[in-house]
Design an enzyme around this catalytic site. Structure first.
Site, mmCIF file in Angstrom:
data_model
loop_
_atom_site.group_PDB
_atom_site.id
_atom_site.type_symbol
_atom_site.label_atom_id
_atom_site.label_comp_id
_atom_site.label_asym_id
_atom_site.label_seq_id
_atom_site.Cartn_x
_atom_site.Cartn_y
_atom_site.Cartn_z
ATOM 1 N N GLY A 12 4.076 2.460 -9.140
ATOM 2 C CA GLY A 12 3.554 3.786 -8.858
ATOM 3 C C GLY A 12 4.164 4.615 -7.653
ATOM 4 C CE1 TYR A 148 -7.754 4.054 -2.431
ATOM 5 C CE2 TYR A 148 -8.660 6.263 -2.584
ATOM 6 C CZ TYR A 148 -7.620 5.315 -2.698
ATOM 7 O OH TYR A 148 -6.210 5.762 -3.021
ATOM 8 C CE LYS A 152 -5.503 5.614 0.282
ATOM 9 N NZ LYS A 152 -4.280 5.264 0.557
ATOM 10 C CB THR A 183 0.889 5.809 -10.430
ATOM 11 O OG1 THR A 183 -0.660 5.607 -10.218
ATOM 12 C CG2 THR A 183 1.555 6.990 -9.795
#
Length: 264
Positions: A12, A148, A152, A183
């Site tokens: 990635g 998530y 972040k 990715t």
């Protein structure tokens, strides 16, 4: 920048960071779990770019292994001038009823490891009077997409606070906040992306180039591409009720694979 240490370097964005830094004639320390991939990449970088590529196998969900990476960052031998906290993976599950162990692993990789490694880097770099820390965030930080987004959002806020502390030291902190990027991230996280048009996707090369340019400028935050900068601006002014209504924009695929999450 001197030597750059990149976490999640086997795939990635981490892989692209390794290549762009090496071709810019920086020695690299490659960190991930997959020793075979890292070793192959190190040989390719050394052959193609003529740099030194060091392999450091570590699972960043394991505190003892994180500490080994931190020790390498603090080493005065071939000191690390740029830390790229890139490792992470998509959860593709609801928090309620989801696997708590997986949630804890994600927290360890995308929050705790970032904090521990940044602490090691900042201390060493400030003592030398130069260096940079680059944390890979996400547009998800502005949304309400489960834990998530929370991880972040922490990365974004942490980076801003760190940049304030580092002002005047010769050391900088930058967070790059990309949207969807081509990715292995989504496939390895069993995330269904079929609903998203091609215009929503960015190339890894462009995202990494934007991030490294931001580091060179000393910018604290960068969002690659005009379309995502525009989207970020709209999200910031939108009522949070509307953002919450948008909800989870990532769904688990119907028949998830048994693959491990993206390299940590």
């Amino acid at each position: 920048m001197g030597t750059a240490l990149v976490t999640g370097a086997s795939a990635g964005l981490g892989l692209e960071f390794a290549w762009q830094l090496a071709t810019a004639h920086h020695d690299v320390v490659l960190v991930a779990r997959d020793e075979e991939r890292l070793t192959r990449l190190a040989r390719q970088l050394e052959a193609a770019a003529g740099v030194r590529a060091e392999v450091l196998v570590a699972d960043l969900a394991d505190r003892a292994q994180v500490d080994r990476v931190a020790d390498r960052i603090r080493s005065d031998e071939d000191p690390v001038g740029l830390l790229v906290n890139n490792a992470g993976f998509g959860l593709a599950q609801r928090f309620v009823g989801g696997d708590l162990a997986r949630e804890e692993q994600a927290l360890d990789v995308m929050v705790r490891a970032v904090m521990v490694l940044s602490h090691a880097a900042a201390g060493s770099m400030v003592a030398r009077g130069r260096g940079a820390i680059l944390n890979v965030g996400s547009m998800a930080a502005l949304l309400a997409s489960g834990t998530y987004s929370a991880h972040k959002a922490w990365v974004r806020s942490f980076t801003e606070g760190l940049a304030v502390e580092l002002k005047g030291t010769g050391v900088t902190a930058t967070a790059v906040n990309p949207g969807f990027v081509h990715t292995e991230f989504h496939a390895r996280g069993d995330i269904d992306t079929r609903a998203y048009p091609e215009v929503a996707w960015l190339d890894a090369q462009d995202v990494v180039a934007d991030a490294l340019a931001a580091v060179r400028r000393g910018s604290v935050l960068t969002t690659p591409s005009l379309r995502y900068r525009t989207a970020a601006g709209l999200v910031r002014i939108a009522p949070r009720s509307a953002v919450r209504a948008f909800g989870r924009y990532r769904k688990q695929i119907e028949h998830p694979s048994l693959d491990e999450p993206a390299d940590t």
